[in-house]
Design a protein around this motif. Structure first.
Motif, PDB file in Angstrom:
ATOM      1  N   ASN A   1      -9.817  12.105  -2.825  1.00  0.00           N
ATOM      2  CA  ASN A   1     -11.191  11.724  -3.127  1.00  0.00           C
ATOM      3  C   ASN A   1     -11.246  11.225  -4.570  1.00  0.00           C
ATOM      4  O   ASN A   1     -11.747  11.905  -5.453  1.00  0.00           O
ATOM      5  CB  ASN A   1     -12.137  12.912  -2.926  1.00  0.00           C
ATOM      6  N   PRO A   2     -10.736  10.027  -4.825  1.00  0.00           N
ATOM      7  CA  PRO A   2     -10.605   9.543  -6.209  1.00  0.00           C
ATOM      8  C   PRO A   2     -11.946   9.346  -6.897  1.00  0.00           C
ATOM      9  O   PRO A   2     -12.941   8.991  -6.257  1.00  0.00           O
ATOM     10  CB  PRO A   2      -9.857   8.211  -6.051  1.00  0.00           C
ATOM     11  N   VAL A   3     -11.954   9.572  -8.216  1.00  0.00           N
ATOM     12  CA  VAL A   3     -13.188   9.422  -8.999  1.00  0.00           C
ATOM     13  C   VAL A   3     -13.187   8.148  -9.828  1.00  0.00           C
ATOM     14  O   VAL A   3     -14.151   7.888 -10.555  1.00  0.00           O
ATOM     15  CB  VAL A   3     -13.401  10.646  -9.929  1.00  0.00           C
ATOM     16  N   ASN A   4     -12.123   7.361  -9.757  1.00  0.00           N
ATOM     17  CA  ASN A   4     -12.088   6.090 -10.480  1.00  0.00           C
ATOM     18  C   ASN A   4     -11.379   5.040  -9.626  1.00  0.00           C
ATOM     19  O   ASN A   4     -10.783   5.355  -8.587  1.00  0.00           O
ATOM     20  CB  ASN A   4     -11.416   6.243 -11.850  1.00  0.00           C
ATOM     21  N   TYR A   5     -11.464   3.776 -10.067  1.00  0.00           N
ATOM     22  CA  TYR A   5     -10.928   2.706  -9.228  1.00  0.00           C
ATOM     23  C   TYR A   5      -9.400   2.696  -9.218  1.00  0.00           C
ATOM     24  O   TYR A   5      -8.797   2.285  -8.224  1.00  0.00           O
ATOM     25  CB  TYR A   5     -11.453   1.339  -9.678  1.00  0.00           C
ATOM     26  N   TYR A   6      -8.787   3.150 -10.280  1.00  0.00           N
ATOM     27  CA  TYR A   6      -7.328   3.261 -10.267  1.00  0.00           C
ATOM     28  C   TYR A   6      -6.897   4.161  -9.111  1.00  0.00           C
ATOM     29  O   TYR A   6      -6.030   3.796  -8.308  1.00  0.00           O
ATOM     30  CB  TYR A   6      -6.822   3.827 -11.591  1.00  0.00           C
ATOM     31  N   GLY A   7      -7.496   5.344  -9.019  1.00  0.00           N
ATOM     32  CA  GLY A   7      -7.149   6.262  -7.945  1.00  0.00           C
ATOM     33  C   GLY A   7      -7.441   5.675  -6.577  1.00  0.00           C
ATOM     34  O   GLY A   7      -6.664   5.854  -5.631  1.00  0.00           O
ATOM     35  N   LEU A   8      -8.559   4.961  -6.450  1.00  0.00           N
ATOM     36  CA  LEU A   8      -8.905   4.352  -5.171  1.00  0.00           C
ATOM     37  C   LEU A   8      -7.894   3.281  -4.773  1.00  0.00           C
ATOM     38  O   LEU A   8      -7.455   3.214  -3.619  1.00  0.00           O
ATOM     39  CB  LEU A   8     -10.304   3.742  -5.242  1.00  0.00           C
ATOM     40  N   SER A   9      -7.507   2.437  -5.731  1.00  0.00           N
ATOM     41  CA  SER A   9      -6.546   1.373  -5.410  1.00  0.00           C
ATOM     42  C   SER A   9      -5.191   1.946  -5.022  1.00  0.00           C
ATOM     43  O   SER A   9      -4.527   1.438  -4.114  1.00  0.00           O
ATOM     44  CB  SER A   9      -6.404   0.408  -6.599  1.00  0.00           C
ATOM     45  N   LYS A  10      -4.796   3.038  -5.669  1.00  0.00           N
ATOM     46  CA  LYS A  10      -3.533   3.681  -5.310  1.00  0.00           C
ATOM     47  C   LYS A  10      -3.626   4.363  -3.941  1.00  0.00           C
ATOM     48  O   LYS A  10      -2.657   4.388  -3.176  1.00  0.00           O
ATOM     49  CB  LYS A  10      -3.134   4.690  -6.382  1.00  0.00           C
ATOM     50  N   LEU A  11      -4.787   4.907  -3.625  1.00  0.00           N
ATOM     51  CA  LEU A  11      -4.987   5.518  -2.310  1.00  0.00           C
ATOM     52  C   LEU A  11      -4.898   4.468  -1.206  1.00  0.00           C
ATOM     53  O   LEU A  11      -4.316   4.710  -0.139  1.00  0.00           O
ATOM     54  CB  LEU A  11      -6.339   6.225  -2.264  1.00  0.00           C
ATOM     55  N   LEU A  12      -5.460   3.295  -1.455  1.00  0.00           N
ATOM     56  CA  LEU A  12      -5.342   2.210  -0.487  1.00  0.00           C
ATOM     57  C   LEU A  12      -3.884   1.802  -0.300  1.00  0.00           C
ATOM     58  O   LEU A  12      -3.442   1.526   0.820  1.00  0.00           O
ATOM     59  CB  LEU A  12      -6.176   1.008  -0.942  1.00  0.00           C
ATOM     60  N   GLY A  13      -3.127   1.787  -1.396  1.00  0.00           N
ATOM     61  CA  GLY A  13      -1.701   1.500  -1.292  1.00  0.00           C
ATOM     62  C   GLY A  13      -0.978   2.538  -0.453  1.00  0.00           C
ATOM     63  O   GLY A  13      -0.090   2.205   0.355  1.00  0.00           O
ATOM     64  N   GLU A  14      -1.333   3.795  -0.635  1.00  0.00           N
ATOM     65  CA  GLU A  14      -0.759   4.863   0.188  1.00  0.00           C
ATOM     66  C   GLU A  14      -1.040   4.620   1.671  1.00  0.00           C
ATOM     67  O   GLU A  14      -0.164   4.811   2.528  1.00  0.00           O
ATOM     68  CB  GLU A  14      -1.366   6.218  -0.190  1.00  0.00           C
ATOM     69  N   THR A  15      -2.268   4.223   1.973  1.00  0.00           N
ATOM     70  CA  THR A  15      -2.663   3.998   3.361  1.00  0.00           C
ATOM     71  C   THR A  15      -1.817   2.911   3.999  1.00  0.00           C
ATOM     72  O   THR A  15      -1.367   3.045   5.149  1.00  0.00           O
ATOM     73  CB  THR A  15      -4.157   3.632   3.435  1.00  0.00           C
ATOM     74  N   TYR A  16      -1.594   1.829   3.250  1.00  0.00           N
ATOM     75  CA  TYR A  16      -0.727   0.768   3.765  1.00  0.00           C
ATOM     76  C   TYR A  16       0.699   1.284   3.970  1.00  0.00           C
ATOM     77  O   TYR A  16       1.333   0.999   4.991  1.00  0.00           O
ATOM     78  CB  TYR A  16      -0.721  -0.426   2.805  1.00  0.00           C
ATOM     79  N   ALA A  17       1.212   2.036   3.009  1.00  0.00           N
ATOM     80  CA  ALA A  17       2.579   2.554   3.114  1.00  0.00           C
ATOM     81  C   ALA A  17       2.723   3.458   4.329  1.00  0.00           C
ATOM     82  O   ALA A  17       3.707   3.375   5.079  1.00  0.00           O
ATOM     83  CB  ALA A  17       2.959   3.302   1.842  1.00  0.00           C
ATOM     84  N   MET A  18       1.731   4.323   4.546  1.00  0.00           N
ATOM     85  CA  MET A  18       1.834   5.287   5.635  1.00  0.00           C
ATOM     86  C   MET A  18       1.558   4.686   7.008  1.00  0.00           C
ATOM     87  O   MET A  18       1.760   5.339   8.035  1.00  0.00           O
ATOM     88  CB  MET A  18       0.911   6.476   5.368  1.00  0.00           C
ATOM     89  N   SER A  19       1.138   3.419   7.031  1.00  0.00           N
ATOM     90  CA  SER A  19       1.000   2.724   8.313  1.00  0.00           C
ATOM     91  C   SER A  19       2.370   2.325   8.866  1.00  0.00           C
ATOM     92  O   SER A  19       2.478   1.892  10.012  1.00  0.00           O
ATOM     93  CB  SER A  19       0.122   1.477   8.160  1.00  0.00           C
ATOM     94  N   TYR A  20       3.385   2.481   8.048  1.00  0.00           N
ATOM     95  CA  TYR A  20       4.766   2.138   8.406  1.00  0.00           C
ATOM     96  C   TYR A  20       5.533   3.431   8.661  1.00  0.00           C
ATOM     97  O   TYR A  20       5.543   4.329   7.823  1.00  0.00           O
ATOM     98  CB  TYR A  20       5.384   1.336   7.262  1.00  0.00           C
ATOM     99  N   ASP A  21       6.151   3.541   9.814  1.00  0.00           N
ATOM    100  CA  ASP A  21       6.806   4.798  10.204  1.00  0.00           C
ATOM    101  C   ASP A  21       7.936   5.197   9.270  1.00  0.00           C
ATOM    102  O   ASP A  21       8.150   6.388   9.023  1.00  0.00           O
ATOM    103  CB  ASP A  21       7.350   4.680  11.628  1.00  0.00           C
ATOM    104  N   ASP A  22       8.667   4.223   8.737  1.00  0.00           N
ATOM    105  CA  ASP A  22       9.843   4.528   7.918  1.00  0.00           C
ATOM    106  C   ASP A  22       9.505   4.448   6.429  1.00  0.00           C
ATOM    107  O   ASP A  22      10.115   3.689   5.675  1.00  0.00           O
ATOM    108  CB  ASP A  22      10.981   3.556   8.263  1.00  0.00           C
ATOM    109  N   SER A  23       8.514   5.232   6.009  1.00  0.00           N
ATOM    110  CA  SER A  23       8.094   5.194   4.609  1.00  0.00           C
ATOM    111  C   SER A  23       7.837   6.600   4.090  1.00  0.00           C
ATOM    112  O   SER A  23       7.514   7.525   4.843  1.00  0.00           O
ATOM    113  CB  SER A  23       6.820   4.353   4.442  1.00  0.00           C
TER     114      SER A  23
END
Length: 274
Positions: free
Chosen positions: A125-147
């Motif tokens: 639950n990020p409180v700034n845009y840096y945290g939000l942008s990194k969370l979105l990156g995590e979401t993309y990474a975790m959409s891939y099984d081998d990550s």
């Protein structure tokens, strides 16, 4: 094995390159003029990025590149989103094609900082845009099984809070230390942990960070360790900050401690390049 490292001129990238080059064929990718033995590439030039990855066909991609300036991310949101999130989406697209294992380095700032000692399964639950942008990156990474998403905290080497503390106090100046907590780790120790993870090929999310400490406590430790003349003052906020900071974003790394042999929890002050 061919290991491609993005952000190769950054703090973590430099340490990863040194370590992994001993056993693997390392492909260094960077977006600065600081190093010459690699490939200069703008990761936000997505067609070129995908073409590069397809041509190099790495077995492993370690994404240590990021826009980490918290206040800049708050102002330049489009840039932050491209670097910290969209870049990962395109790495995943190619990863599926070339069958590459992806290690994506993320941050404790994906959490709100209301209680600290966050575990892998806790809800971000990020409180700034840096945290939000990194969370979105995590979401993309975790959409891939081998990550694997490696969340970490307060990485330091030639820059970072511990280095800033040392230089400020050495000059006899007064340091204002935010009273928030985090889990700082040297780039050297983090690179050692990731080196092990490359061989283990784990997937999901893993926290790899140091012990929980307040920035004030850490500043005092550094002052005492190096007998520095400057003064440390604890404050609730730093004037000039644009983005909100989490009060306690410390990470629980107990899962990684059971998995890895490297002692990454110890405060590796010697890991500072000063």
């Amino acid at each position: 094995m061919r290991v491609l490292i993005t952000g190769a001129s950054g703090q973590l990238g430099v340490e990863l390159s040194k370590l992994l080059s001993r056993k693997h064929d390392v492909i260094k990718v960077y977006n600065s003029s600081e190093i010459s033995d690699g490939y200069r590439l703008d990761l936000t030039d997505f067609p070129r990025l995908e073409d590069f990855l397809i041509r190099k066909r790495p077995d492993v991609v370690i994404n240590s590149a990021a826009l980490t300036d918290v206040d800049r991310c708050e102002v330049e949101k489009e840039r932050a989103h491209k670097v910290n999130a969209e870049t990962v989406r395109h790495m995943v697209r190619v990863g599926r094609v070339v069958d590459a294992y992806l290690i994506h380095v993320s941050t404790d700032y994906v959490f709100a900082g209301e209680r600290g000692n966050y575990r892998e399964e806790d809800t971000p639950n990020p409180v700034n845009y840096y945290g939000l942008s990194k969370l979105l990156g995590e979401t993309y990474a975790m959409s891939y099984d081998d990550s694997l998403v490696v969340r970490t905290s307060g990485v330091f080497r030639h820059k970072g809070f511990p280095v800033y503390v040392y230089k400020t106090l050495k000059e006899g100046k007064t340091l204002l230390a935010f009273n928030g907590f985090y889990s700082p780790i040297s780039a050297r120790r983090l690179a050692q942990a990731i080196e092990e993870l490359v061989d283990l090929r784990k997937t999901g999310v893993l926290h790899v960070a140091g012990e929980r400490v307040s920035r004030y406590e850490l500043a005092m430790k550094i002052k005492e360790e190096f007998h520095l003349p400057g003064e440390v003052r604890e404050v609730n906020e730093i004037k000039g900050w644009i983005a909100k900071r989490p009060l306690d974003s410390s990470l629980d790394s107990s899962r990684a401690r059971k998995l890895l042999s490297v002692d990454f929890q110890a405060l590796d002050i010697e890991g500072m390049v000063i």
